[in-house]
Design an enzyme around this catalytic site. Structure first.
Site: not given
Ligand SMILES: CC(=O)CC(=O)SCCNC(=O)CCNC(=O)[C@H](O)C(C)(C)COP(=O)(O)OP(=O)(O)OC[C@H]1O[C@@H](n2cnc3c(N)ncnc32)[C@H](O)[C@@H]1OP(=O)(O)O
Ligand SMILES: NC(=O)C1=CN([C@@H]2O[C@H](COP(=O)(O)OP(=O)(O)OC[C@H]3O[C@@H](n4cnc5c(N)ncnc54)[C@H](O)[C@@H]3O)[C@@H](O)[C@H]2O)C=CC1
Length: 256
Positions: A14, A35, A60, A150, A163, A167, A198
């Site tokens: 993926s 995977d 993994v 990341s 997360y 990383k 993705t």
């Molecule tokens: C993939 C990559 O590598 C690239 C990237 O990084 S892309 C960037 C990705 N960024 C993110 O994913 C951001 C992550 N953060 C968030 O989504 C939000 O900050 C968050 C959902 C964690 C909190 O959102 P918020 O609205 O400010 O907080 P808050 O109102 O306190 O919580 C919302 C909900 O989150 C959950 N939650 C928050 N804190 C929690 C905790 N400590 N335990 C369990 N659940 C929790 C709950 O479901 C909560 O709902 P309730 O208030 O009804 O309980």
């Molecule tokens: N998409 C984005 O913007 C970004 C992604 N990354 C990182 O890049 C990598 C790939 O991410 P994406 O392709 O976006 O996600 P994705 O969810 O599309 O692919 C991740 C793959 O990893 C596999 N996987 C999950 N747990 C596993 C395990 N325990 N053993 C074997 N395989 C497992 C899943 O089955 C999936 O096929 C991840 O490490 C993610 O944290 C980092 C920064 C940004």
């Protein structure tokens, strides 16, 4: 460089891993797709051709699964040149939910570290044994390891504590890995992607994606997974790249 090579890609069914598998096959490498059993790895291998690629169901975090994948690699292709670690997961919870007086679950934190950080290390520690058996090229090189961190390792947003820590662990292990493996001519480089289109990223709420997309200075869009695969090829092809983490993010610095 990739023609005649053998590469193992985790998370290869993926997103970034899948694009890497497709790119490496196109460049002439045989690829072992590792995977989860529930993934679409088997379908991908059929589409690419089962002579050029093989799917092995692997978690993994499991020593046994990774050993099995290495045995299949050796039996089918006779060697291993490159490992690309893409398998990864994320959760989004704040450290403490003050509305509900509930702390971030330790289980969730541990799960993310186990898959992302420990899983990456598990594949490397076992896989380099096979890479080390290669004859060195004229530069002394036997193979390359590419990891995926990341930008969250540096500017994790609120809710990304587990997360970002997982990383950051990958960024931190990159140099000592490169140093440990230097005597055997194995390079280790980590890519820290920004935002790529993705399944993992598009599972975020649409509003969040739109906000994140706008926050990328240039190009102001999500990255195409092919652009990640292109960097993997460059890393494998450039013998001076080692022990370093490269951001691939359009100058993005994520907001809190
Ligand atoms: C993939 C990559 O590598 C690239 C990237 O990084 S892309 C960037 C990705 N960024 C993110 O994913 C951001 C992550 N953060 C968030 O989504 C939000 O900050 C968050 C959902 C964690 C909190 O959102 P918020 O609205 O400010 O907080 P808050 O109102 O306190 O919580 C919302 C909900 O989150 C959950 N939650 C928050 N804190 C929690 C905790 N400590 N335990 C369990 N659940 C929790 C709950 O479901 C909560 O709902 P309730 O208030 O009804 O309980
Ligand atoms: N998409 C984005 O913007 C970004 C992604 N990354 C990182 O890049 C990598 C790939 O991410 P994406 O392709 O976006 O996600 P994705 O969810 O599309 O692919 C991740 C793959 O990893 C596999 N996987 C999950 N747990 C596993 C395990 N325990 N053993 C074997 N395989 C497992 C899943 O089955 C999936 O096929 C991840 O490490 C993610 O944290 C980092 C920064 C940004």
């Amino acid at each position: 460089m990739l023609k005649g090579a053998v590469s193992l890609v985790t998370g290869g069914a993926s997103g970034l891993g899948k694009a890497t598998v497709e790119h490496l096959v196109k460049q002439g490498s045989k690829v072992v797709i590792c995977d989860l059993p529930s993934s679409k790895g088997s379908e991908l291998s059929k589409t690419l051709g089962e002579d050029k690629s093989t799917f092995v169901p692997v978690n993994v975090t499991s020593e046994q699964d990774v050993q099995q994948a290495l045995e299949v690699t050796k039996a089918k292709y006779g060697k291993l040149n490159n490992i690309v670690n893409c398998a990864g997961i994320g959760v989004a919870y704040k450290t403490y939910n003050f509305n509900k007086n509930r702390a971030h679950s330790l289980e969730d934190f541990a799960k993310v570290i186990t898959v992302n950080t420990i899983g990456t290390f598990n594949v490397i520690r076992l896989g380099v044994g096979l890479i080390g058996q290669n004859e060195a090229d004229k530069d002394g090189q036997r193979g390359v390891v590419v990891n995926t961190a990341s930008v969250a390792a540096y500017d994790g947003q609120m809710g990304q504590v587990a997360y970002a820590a997982s990383k950051g662990g990958i960024v931190g292990m990159t140099l000592p890995l490169a140093r440990d493996l230097a005597s055997q001519g194995i390079r280790v480089v980590t890519i820290a992607p920004g935002l790529f289109r993705t399944p993992l990223l598009i599972s975020l709420p649409e509003k969040v994606i739109a906000f994140l997309e706008k926050s990328v200075p240039f190009p102001s869009r999500l990255g195409d997974p092919k652009e990640y695969a292109q960097l993997v090829e460059s890393v494998i092809g450039n013998p001076m790249l080692n022990g370093e983490t490269i951001r691939l993010d359009g100058a993005l610095r994520m907001q809190p």
